[in-house]
Design a protein around this motif. Structure first.
Motif, PDB file in Angstrom:
ATOM      1  N   ASP A 199       0.696  -1.258   0.106  1.00 38.56           N
ATOM      2  CA  ASP A 199      -0.055   0.091  -0.071  1.00 38.56           C
ATOM      3  C   ASP A 199       0.588   1.373  -0.226  1.00 38.56           C
ATOM      4  N   ASP A 200       2.068   1.232  -0.323  1.00 37.59           N
ATOM      5  CA  ASP A 200       3.100   2.308  -0.243  1.00 37.59           C
ATOM      6  C   ASP A 200       3.016   3.023  -1.692  1.00 37.59           C
ATOM      7  N   THR A 201       1.788   3.729  -1.635  1.00 39.83           N
ATOM      8  CA  THR A 201       1.786   4.538  -3.004  1.00 39.83           C
ATOM      9  C   THR A 201       2.726   5.533  -3.352  1.00 39.83           C
ATOM     10  N   ASP A 202       3.459   6.011  -2.070  1.00 40.94           N
ATOM     11  CA  ASP A 202       4.417   7.314  -2.191  1.00 40.94           C
ATOM     12  C   ASP A 202       5.726   6.450  -2.745  1.00 40.94           C
ATOM     13  N   ASP A 203       5.905   5.185  -2.766  1.00 37.43           N
ATOM     14  CA  ASP A 203       7.281   4.631  -3.059  1.00 37.43           C
ATOM     15  C   ASP A 203       7.138   4.134  -4.415  1.00 37.43           C
ATOM     16  N   GLU A 204       6.188   4.378  -4.976  1.00 39.80           N
ATOM     17  CA  GLU A 204       6.012   3.708  -6.636  1.00 39.80           C
ATOM     18  C   GLU A 204       7.547   3.661  -7.338  1.00 39.80           C
ATOM     19  N   GLY A 205       8.017   2.794  -8.035  1.00 40.56           N
ATOM     20  CA  GLY A 205       9.062   2.877  -8.478  1.00 40.56           C
ATOM     21  C   GLY A 205      10.223   2.184  -7.592  1.00 40.56           C
ATOM     22  N   TRP A 206      10.335   2.051  -6.332  1.00 37.82           N
ATOM     23  CA  TRP A 206      11.131   1.533  -5.578  1.00 37.82           C
ATOM     24  C   TRP A 206      10.769   0.062  -5.194  1.00 37.82           C
ATOM     25  N   THR A 207      12.039  -0.557  -4.533  1.00 43.26           N
ATOM     26  CA  THR A 207      11.959  -2.029  -4.279  1.00 43.26           C
ATOM     27  C   THR A 207      12.438  -2.222  -2.939  1.00 43.26           C
ATOM     28  N   ARG A 208      11.525  -2.819  -2.118  1.00 48.67           N
ATOM     29  CA  ARG A 208      11.910  -3.121  -0.772  1.00 48.67           C
ATOM     30  C   ARG A 208      12.977  -4.397  -0.639  1.00 48.67           C
ATOM     31  N   VAL A 209      13.906  -4.273   0.017  1.00 54.10           N
ATOM     32  CA  VAL A 209      14.818  -5.441   0.333  1.00 54.10           C
ATOM     33  C   VAL A 209      15.012  -5.630   1.779  1.00 54.10           C
ATOM     34  N   VAL A 210      15.101  -6.851   2.007  1.00 57.38           N
ATOM     35  CA  VAL A 210      15.207  -7.298   3.284  1.00 57.38           C
ATOM     36  C   VAL A 210      16.643  -8.376   3.207  1.00 57.38           C
ATOM     37  N   ILE A 211      17.491  -8.187   4.154  1.00 60.35           N
ATOM     38  CA  ILE A 211      18.778  -9.109   4.236  1.00 60.35           C
ATOM     39  C   ILE A 211      19.048  -9.489   5.686  1.00 60.35           C
ATOM     40  N   GLN A 212      18.954 -10.732   5.805  1.00 55.02           N
ATOM     41  CA  GLN A 212      19.025 -11.435   7.057  1.00 55.02           C
ATOM     42  C   GLN A 212      20.456 -11.807   7.327  1.00 55.02           C
ATOM     43  N   VAL A 213      20.932 -11.023   8.368  1.00 51.16           N
ATOM     44  CA  VAL A 213      22.341 -11.381   8.685  1.00 51.16           C
ATOM     45  C   VAL A 213      22.497 -11.818  10.476  1.00 51.16           C
ATOM     46  N   GLU A 214      23.596 -12.434  10.620  1.00 54.41           N
ATOM     47  CA  GLU A 214      24.019 -12.367  12.043  1.00 54.41           C
ATOM     48  C   GLU A 214      24.883 -11.323  12.630  1.00 54.41           C
TER      49      GLU A 214
END
Length: 346
Positions: free
Chosen positions: A276-291
């Motif tokens: 629902d993040d209409t203000d962030d159109e054209g962006w990609t969410r990234v999650v990096i799981q690290v120790e």
């Protein structure tokens, strides 16, 4: 068994052709130095191959006259080590064959075929199943030691589309027994994995082969989903596995472009138009799981487009510290260039 195994076998192949070869000639043909050739000769002698070194002007290295290699009597672990050494050399391009592009691949494939021909049929069939079915995620180091029988049995089951029953211990030490449908074998980051469907649970699971305690092939068959990518499924599972820290950021680029900005297997991606993040159109969410967070700033420094780090807060001081070091280095560069200019002109 390390990658020089391929060169040791190549040396034996040359010597079996007959005649006496100088160390310099052998070094040139193998793509190594003369000291390494002598080390390979010692390795053959340790294996019981009668190699003689003759000193003098007309000396060299040769097999004892009349000697013939007996049929290879290797254990499963030994055969697996030899073949994987050959495969590792082929993938890395490290095998010496005079430096001719493409020649190393031909030579190693020939050596692999010869090894398979002289092994017992059952073992050769299993090794062939592994060689034709294994997938690699990246050119990493040699895969870790694993019980050969488990790896070969599950590779054969994946090729023949046969279910397997396995006893497994996960990373938390929890033991379970289950029946799975092995889709493929993957070598990743020095480990062997099997990607499989578990009929009792949805989705595709990944299992480390060295954590399998018992394995039995079962009657029956199954179908693999069309276009299924075992390596891709493993990387997705590795990237999504929960760890101590979840680094969250937004990158100003489509997901297809962002995927190539991070090392394989460390990031999960999602287009913001899926939320629902209409203000962030054209962006990609990234999650990096690290120790650990200490290495993350250097990875983010290589992202070539604008991005925003949403967390965790513990990462922000590390980012500022890297930024300060880079700023200081950039500020010092003109002064260093100015100090070096007079010397260069003189």
């Amino acid at each position: 068994m390390t990658r020089p195994t391929a060169r040791v076998l190549a040396l034996l192949e040359i010597l079996q052709a007959g005649g006496t070869r100088t160390a310099a000639d052998l070094a040139q043909r193998l793509g190594v130095d003369e000291r390494t050739v002598r080390r390979y000769v010692e390795h053959l002698v340790d294996l019981g191959v009668p190699v003689e070194s003759v000193r003098g002007r007309y000396g060299g290295i040769h097999l004892v006259p009349g000697y013939r290699m007996p049929p290879l009597m290797l254990t499963d672990d030994e055969a697996l080590a030899v073949v994987l050494g050959l495969v590792g050399s082929r993938r890395s391009g490290s095998a010496g064959t005079g430096g001719v592009p493409g020649a190393s691949t031909v030579a190693l494939e020939s050596a692999t075929a010869k090894v398979l021909r002289v092994l017992p049929k059952t073992l050769a069939r299993r090794l062939d199943a592994l060689l034709t079915g294994v997938r690699f995620t990246m050119p990493t180091g040699d895969p870790a030691t694993v019980q050969a029988d488990h790896l070969l049995v599950v590779a054969e089951a994946a090729r023949d589309r046969r279910p397997v029953a396995l006893d497994y211990t996960d990373s938390q030490g929890r033991r379970s027994s289950r029946t799975v449908h092995p889709y493929g074998i993957v070598a990743h980051a020095g480990r062997w994995y099997v990607t499989a469907a578990d009929p009792s649970a949805p989705g595709v699971r990944t299992f480390r082969v060295d954590r399998i305690e018992a394995l039995t092939t079962l009657p029956g068959s199954f179908e693999v989903p069309e276009g299924f990518d075992p390596a891709g499924a493993l990387l997705q599972a590795v990237a999504g596995a929960p760890r101590r820290h979840a680094v969250r950021l937004r990158v100003q680029a489509p997901a297809d472009a962002v995927r190539g900005m991070f090392p394989a297997g460390i990031a999960t991606l999602r287009d913001t138009h899926d939320t629902d993040d209409t203000d962030d159109e054209g962006w990609t969410r990234v999650v990096i799981q690290v120790e650990r967070l200490d290495w993350v700033p250097t990875v983010l420094a290589g992202v070539p487009v604008p991005f925003v780090v949403d967390g965790p807060e513990e990462l922000w001081p590390l980012l500022r510290a890297l930024a300060d070091r880079l700023t200081a280095a950039a500020a010092a560069a003109p002064a260093v260039a100015a100090a070096a200019a007079p010397a260069a002109e003189g």
